[in-house]
Motif scaffolding. Structure first.
Motif, mmCIF file in Angstrom:
data_model
loop_
_atom_site.group_PDB
_atom_site.id
_atom_site.type_symbol
_atom_site.label_atom_id
_atom_site.label_comp_id
_atom_site.label_asym_id
_atom_site.label_seq_id
_atom_site.Cartn_x
_atom_site.Cartn_y
_atom_site.Cartn_z
ATOM 1 N N UNK A 72 6.171 -11.010 -6.879
ATOM 2 C CA UNK A 72 5.466 -9.748 -6.623
ATOM 3 C C UNK A 72 4.350 -9.554 -7.641
ATOM 4 N N UNK A 73 4.653 -9.775 -8.902
ATOM 5 C CA UNK A 73 3.640 -9.605 -9.950
ATOM 6 C C UNK A 73 2.486 -10.585 -9.742
ATOM 7 N N UNK A 74 2.808 -11.817 -9.397
ATOM 8 C CA UNK A 74 1.762 -12.811 -9.143
ATOM 9 C C UNK A 74 0.854 -12.361 -7.996
ATOM 10 N N UNK A 75 1.435 -11.767 -6.976
ATOM 11 C CA UNK A 75 0.645 -11.275 -5.843
ATOM 12 C C UNK A 75 -0.257 -10.125 -6.265
ATOM 13 N N UNK A 76 0.302 -9.119 -6.926
ATOM 14 C CA UNK A 76 -0.492 -7.935 -7.253
ATOM 15 C C UNK A 76 -1.500 -8.194 -8.370
ATOM 16 N N UNK A 77 -1.265 -9.231 -9.185
ATOM 17 C CA UNK A 77 -2.243 -9.600 -10.217
ATOM 18 C C UNK A 77 -3.600 -9.956 -9.606
ATOM 19 N N UNK A 78 -3.591 -10.388 -8.356
ATOM 20 C CA UNK A 78 -4.812 -10.846 -7.684
ATOM 21 C C UNK A 78 -5.543 -9.744 -6.921
ATOM 22 N N UNK A 79 -4.977 -8.542 -6.913
ATOM 23 C CA UNK A 79 -5.499 -7.470 -6.055
ATOM 24 C C UNK A 79 -6.230 -6.405 -6.853
ATOM 25 N N UNK A 80 -7.163 -5.688 -6.205
ATOM 26 C CA UNK A 80 -7.763 -4.508 -6.842
ATOM 27 C C UNK A 80 -6.677 -3.461 -7.097
ATOM 28 N N UNK A 81 -6.892 -2.606 -8.071
ATOM 29 C CA UNK A 81 -5.867 -1.666 -8.539
ATOM 30 C C UNK A 81 -5.227 -0.843 -7.414
ATOM 31 N N UNK A 82 -6.015 -0.240 -6.544
ATOM 32 C CA UNK A 82 -5.453 0.613 -5.480
ATOM 33 C C UNK A 82 -4.596 -0.206 -4.519
ATOM 34 N N UNK A 83 -5.079 -1.373 -4.147
ATOM 35 C CA UNK A 83 -4.313 -2.228 -3.250
ATOM 36 C C UNK A 83 -3.060 -2.759 -3.952
ATOM 37 N N UNK A 84 -3.184 -3.070 -5.234
ATOM 38 C CA UNK A 84 -2.036 -3.548 -6.013
ATOM 39 C C UNK A 84 -0.940 -2.492 -6.067
ATOM 40 N N UNK A 85 -1.332 -1.223 -6.241
ATOM 41 C CA UNK A 85 -0.351 -0.149 -6.279
ATOM 42 C C UNK A 85 0.375 -0.038 -4.937
ATOM 43 N N UNK A 86 -0.354 -0.108 -3.863
ATOM 44 C CA UNK A 86 0.245 -0.013 -2.529
ATOM 45 C C UNK A 86 1.237 -1.145 -2.290
ATOM 46 N N UNK A 87 0.840 -2.358 -2.602
ATOM 47 C CA UNK A 87 1.731 -3.515 -2.412
ATOM 48 C C UNK A 87 2.936 -3.400 -3.337
ATOM 49 N N UNK A 88 2.716 -2.964 -4.566
ATOM 50 C CA UNK A 88 3.819 -2.814 -5.520
ATOM 51 C C UNK A 88 4.847 -1.809 -5.011
ATOM 52 N N UNK A 89 4.390 -0.693 -4.487
ATOM 53 C CA UNK A 89 5.314 0.315 -3.962
ATOM 54 C C UNK A 89 6.129 -0.261 -2.807
ATOM 55 N N UNK A 90 5.448 -0.857 -1.863
ATOM 56 C CA UNK A 90 6.126 -1.372 -0.668
ATOM 57 C C UNK A 90 7.117 -2.483 -1.019
ATOM 58 N N UNK A 91 6.669 -3.445 -1.801
ATOM 59 C CA UNK A 91 7.521 -4.600 -2.106
ATOM 60 C C UNK A 91 8.624 -4.260 -3.099
ATOM 61 N N UNK A 92 8.343 -3.371 -4.061
ATOM 62 C CA UNK A 92 9.380 -3.016 -5.014
ATOM 63 C C UNK A 92 10.517 -2.279 -4.316
ATOM 64 N N UNK A 93 10.184 -1.430 -3.385
ATOM 65 C CA UNK A 93 11.210 -0.738 -2.612
ATOM 66 C C UNK A 93 12.118 -1.753 -1.920
ATOM 67 N N UNK A 94 11.525 -2.769 -1.304
ATOM 68 C CA UNK A 94 12.315 -3.811 -0.649
ATOM 69 C C UNK A 94 13.191 -4.562 -1.649
ATOM 70 N N UNK A 95 12.602 -4.932 -2.792
ATOM 71 C CA UNK A 95 13.363 -5.671 -3.800
ATOM 72 C C UNK A 95 14.535 -4.861 -4.340
ATOM 73 N N UNK A 96 14.310 -3.580 -4.556
ATOM 74 C CA UNK A 96 15.371 -2.726 -5.089
ATOM 75 C C UNK A 96 16.542 -2.636 -4.116
ATOM 76 N N UNK A 97 16.254 -2.623 -2.832
ATOM 77 C CA UNK A 97 17.323 -2.558 -1.833
ATOM 78 C C UNK A 97 18.030 -3.918 -1.731
ATOM 79 N N UNK A 98 17.265 -4.976 -1.635
ATOM 80 C CA UNK A 98 17.835 -6.316 -1.488
ATOM 81 C C UNK A 98 18.684 -6.698 -2.709
ATOM 82 N N UNK A 99 18.217 -6.346 -3.885
ATOM 83 C CA UNK A 99 18.893 -6.750 -5.123
ATOM 84 C C UNK A 99 19.660 -5.597 -5.768
ATOM 85 N N UNK A 100 20.156 -4.676 -4.971
ATOM 86 C CA UNK A 100 20.809 -3.502 -5.554
ATOM 87 C C UNK A 100 22.027 -3.849 -6.390
#
Length: 182
Positions: A72-100
């Motif tokens: 996830x970090x590798x992906x968002x490192x390549x994105x503009x800040x606003x897009x990185x925040x959006x991807x971080x929110x979406x993917x982190x939510x998924x990771x938190x559920x999958x790895x609860x």
């Protein structure tokens, strides 16, 4: 280089699986290497053959979540800040559920996690994620992101009867309401 056989891999996998179960049930500090060995059906020496101590077992337990967070970090490192925040929110939510389940383990070692070099990459990526979720370098926004992460992780640990989809939806909405868009 050591030769890895299917039997050794099965033993290693079983040690990690049993350690995860024990760390969740009893906590990291209350679980001994002997407990892990007994649960895995092997000797403590066998556990130590595969891992150089309990922190290394912990790192193996956390590795799938750490790898997903690093991706996830590798992906968002390549994105503009606003897009990185959006991807971080979406993917982190998924990771938190999958790895609860991993969240239970991390919460138990959180007070000393920075003293464990075996999980330094996970800690560093967690700090980076906080910045991406904050969407800015403002200290208040970072504090809100930390607050949001802790709340989300707590909810994933104790989600009650919520389905994975309900939990994802709740976490996504909560993050979006707490975090100001970049």
């Amino acid at each position: 280089m050591a030769v890895t056989t299917p039997a050794r891999e099965r033993t290693r996998h079983e040690v990690v699986r049993q350690a995860m179960d024990l760390f969740q049930a009893k906590g990291y500090n209350a679980t001994s290497l002997q407990d892990i060995a007994t649960a895995a059906g092997c000797s403590k020496a066998t556990v130590l053959y595969h891992f150089n101590g309990k922190p290394a077992v912990l790192a193996a337990v956390l590795e799938p979540a750490a790898a997903d967070l690093a991706a996830l970090i590798q992906t968002v490192d390549q994105l503009p800040r606003a897009e990185a925040q959006e991807v971080a929110i979406r993917r982190f939510t998924d990771l938190a559920v999958v790895h609860r389940g991993v969240i239970d383990v991390i919460q138990d070692v959180l007070p000393v996690i920075e003293e464990m070099p075996e999980v330094a990459g996970l800690v560093a990526d967690g700090m980076k994620l906080t910045g991406y979720l904050a969407g800015s370098d403002d200290s208040l926004e970072r504090d809100l992101a930390t607050f949001a992460i802790n709340g989300l992780l707590g909810e994933c640990r104790h989600s009650g009867d919520r389905s994975d989809e309900d939990l994802r939806r709740l976490c996504d909405i909560a993050l979006r309401r707490l975090l100001k868009p970049a």
